[in-house]
Design an enzyme around this catalytic site. Sequence first.
Site, mmCIF file in Angstrom:
data_model
loop_
_atom_site.group_PDB
_atom_site.id
_atom_site.type_symbol
_atom_site.label_atom_id
_atom_site.label_comp_id
_atom_site.label_asym_id
_atom_site.label_seq_id
_atom_site.Cartn_x
_atom_site.Cartn_y
_atom_site.Cartn_z
ATOM 1 N N GLN A 1 61.411 60.040 72.039
ATOM 2 C CA GLN A 1 61.533 60.897 70.852
ATOM 3 C C GLN A 1 61.593 62.375 71.270
ATOM 4 O OE1 GLN A 1 57.932 59.358 69.091
ATOM 5 N NE2 GLN A 1 59.057 58.398 67.416
ATOM 6 N N ASP B 1 56.670 65.049 58.412
ATOM 7 C CA ASP B 1 55.984 64.453 59.551
ATOM 8 C C ASP B 1 55.565 65.539 60.551
ATOM 9 O OD1 ASP B 1 55.435 61.837 60.896
ATOM 10 O OD2 ASP B 1 56.769 62.628 62.430
ATOM 11 N N GLU C 1 52.002 66.617 56.694
ATOM 12 C CA GLU C 1 51.018 65.986 57.577
ATOM 13 C C GLU C 1 50.506 67.084 58.516
ATOM 14 O OE1 GLU C 1 50.597 62.360 60.835
ATOM 15 O OE2 GLU C 1 52.428 63.531 60.773
HETATM 16 C C1 NOJ Z 1 53.378 60.791 62.503
HETATM 17 C C2 NOJ Z 1 53.642 59.468 61.875
HETATM 18 O O1 NOJ Z 1 52.740 59.277 60.809
HETATM 19 C C3 NOJ Z 1 53.487 58.419 62.961
HETATM 20 O O2 NOJ Z 1 53.536 57.136 62.436
HETATM 21 C C4 NOJ Z 1 54.557 58.638 63.993
HETATM 22 O O3 NOJ Z 1 54.389 57.738 65.074
HETATM 23 C C5 NOJ Z 1 54.496 60.055 64.533
HETATM 24 N N1 NOJ Z 1 54.381 61.031 63.504
HETATM 25 C C6 NOJ Z 1 55.742 60.368 65.324
HETATM 26 O O4 NOJ Z 1 56.809 60.478 64.420
#
Ligand code: NOJ
Length: 553
Positions: free
Chosen positions: A173, A205, A244
């Site tokens: 990623q 996110d 988040e």
């Molecule tokens: C936060 C997301 O809630 C989680 O599930 C994800 O693995 C990470 N961000 C990376 O995108």
Amino acid sequence: MRLTYTSDVWYKNAVVYCLDVETFKDGNGDGVGDFRGLTQQIDYLAGLGVTCLWLMPFFPTPNRDDGYDITDFYNIDPRLGTLGDFVEFMRTANDRGLRVIADLVVNHTSDQHPWFVESRSSRDSPMRDWYVWSDTPEPDDPSQIVFPDKENSIWQYDEKSEQYYLHSFYRHQPDLNVGNPEVRDEIARILGFWMELGLSGFRVDAVPFLIENVNPQLANPHEFLADLRAFMTRRKGGSILLGEVNVPYKDLPAYFGEGLGDQLTMCFDFIGMQNAWLSMARSDATPLARALRERPKPPKDCQWAMFLRNHDELTLDKLTEEERQEIFEAFGPRKDMQIYGRGLRRRLPTMLGGDLRRIKMAYSLLFSLPGTPVIFYGEEIGMGENLDEEGRMAVRIPMQWSADGGFTQAEPVREIPEGSFAPDRVNVADQKRDVNSLLRWFQLLIERYRECPELAWGSHTVLETGRPSVLAHRCDADGATVVVTHNLCDTAVDVELTLEGLEGNLLTDLLMDGTLEVSADGSVRVPLDPHGCRWFRASRPEIPPEDASVKAL
Ligand code: NOJ
């Protein structure tokens, strides 16, 4: 209070329901949930009373992080349906009065995204600067590694172009460089695209990671959030960014845009959530009461999003090591229940030992804490987890519609749990017919929460109770008052509250029959069952409680 406010600033007392299309309902019999299946369940969701659906990522993906690794931001994962199916779903949801938001995952892409394939193709690629490359990355600080079970660095060497790229999460990623104006424009286009298809906003996110890629020498990282928000508001007033942002309270106001409130519309209250679990583990309301007292007040028209569980691990990263161990001991003592050294991969009902009284109290707390409640699919029926699934997938199991599962006719995408939380024990169909079920309790809590906008809109005060096990708070707006009490321990207690400046001297119980009278000196005695919870509206005897909230109009 003026109810018309609650339609303009709709998110402030919304009820948000998070679901993954992949595990909610299979509509075409291939074992994978999809938009057609979800659309068939819209009436169930509307009947539950939720007002906004949050869809986890549904975009094309190699699925190495459950869809949080995207290869095309403008399309639908073919396993879940087509854009046509999406539009049909949106139309049906809107018809039933439901808004929809979706995950916005733009801190990174999948390494298979055509942008990254192009970017890594050569150092001279026109898209090279869309990601974060370095010849000499800083040495890793172990606290930066989010998934320590799989990664030991946030930099990955790319053999072909002989540089390192940044990945805050898994190495597959790569982080986008949001300092690049072209990347920012593209992100705005993504928002614009989905808003045009009807979305009311996004759950953003990993926000702190997202903006840390802006070089502060070149631009103010927070300007990026303000720009995005302004773009959304221009396109569609009332659209939201729900962030988040798991940072200490002192650092949070910056994400709302300080006093201006022009960045994230809502932020998840990670600190309140972790302290709620500590309070439950200790049967002592003190940590939660302290968090509520210390929590910064969001700027006008911004809001806290409250939650107890989500699709990730129950992170306890902001507590001390001893506090974390207390919670592990109480709610997840086995090693296979714990993850990353900081969290638990369990759902709430199993952690509370399946004790319905305690589970009902926990959700009453969630719905009455000041803010907007966010629930994760299946919480309303008390689904458990499946520890046989890998890592965080333990809690992302298929929705349990009926005794035989009801999620699919085929082999399900993920295994159905066995034992006391299996579908034959925990399912929607049975609980619909049982007035004492958790599902009915959720319906009641949601109904009352919506009838008491003071909880979300009002100013809140944590009250002295003289009993450590009891959390009592009041929420006041425009002369109307709601008082809420929760007993976190398993013995009955009476608490004496002092309520000053009430309109009237009657407290009407909103969850069961009964009234309490407040004495002339403001004191009132509230009896609470073991794990009992009571919500009251203050009114004068001559004004029925249902009219008391709109009296200020
Ligand atoms: C936060 C997301 O809630 C989680 O599930 C994800 O693995 C990470 N961000 C990376 O995108």
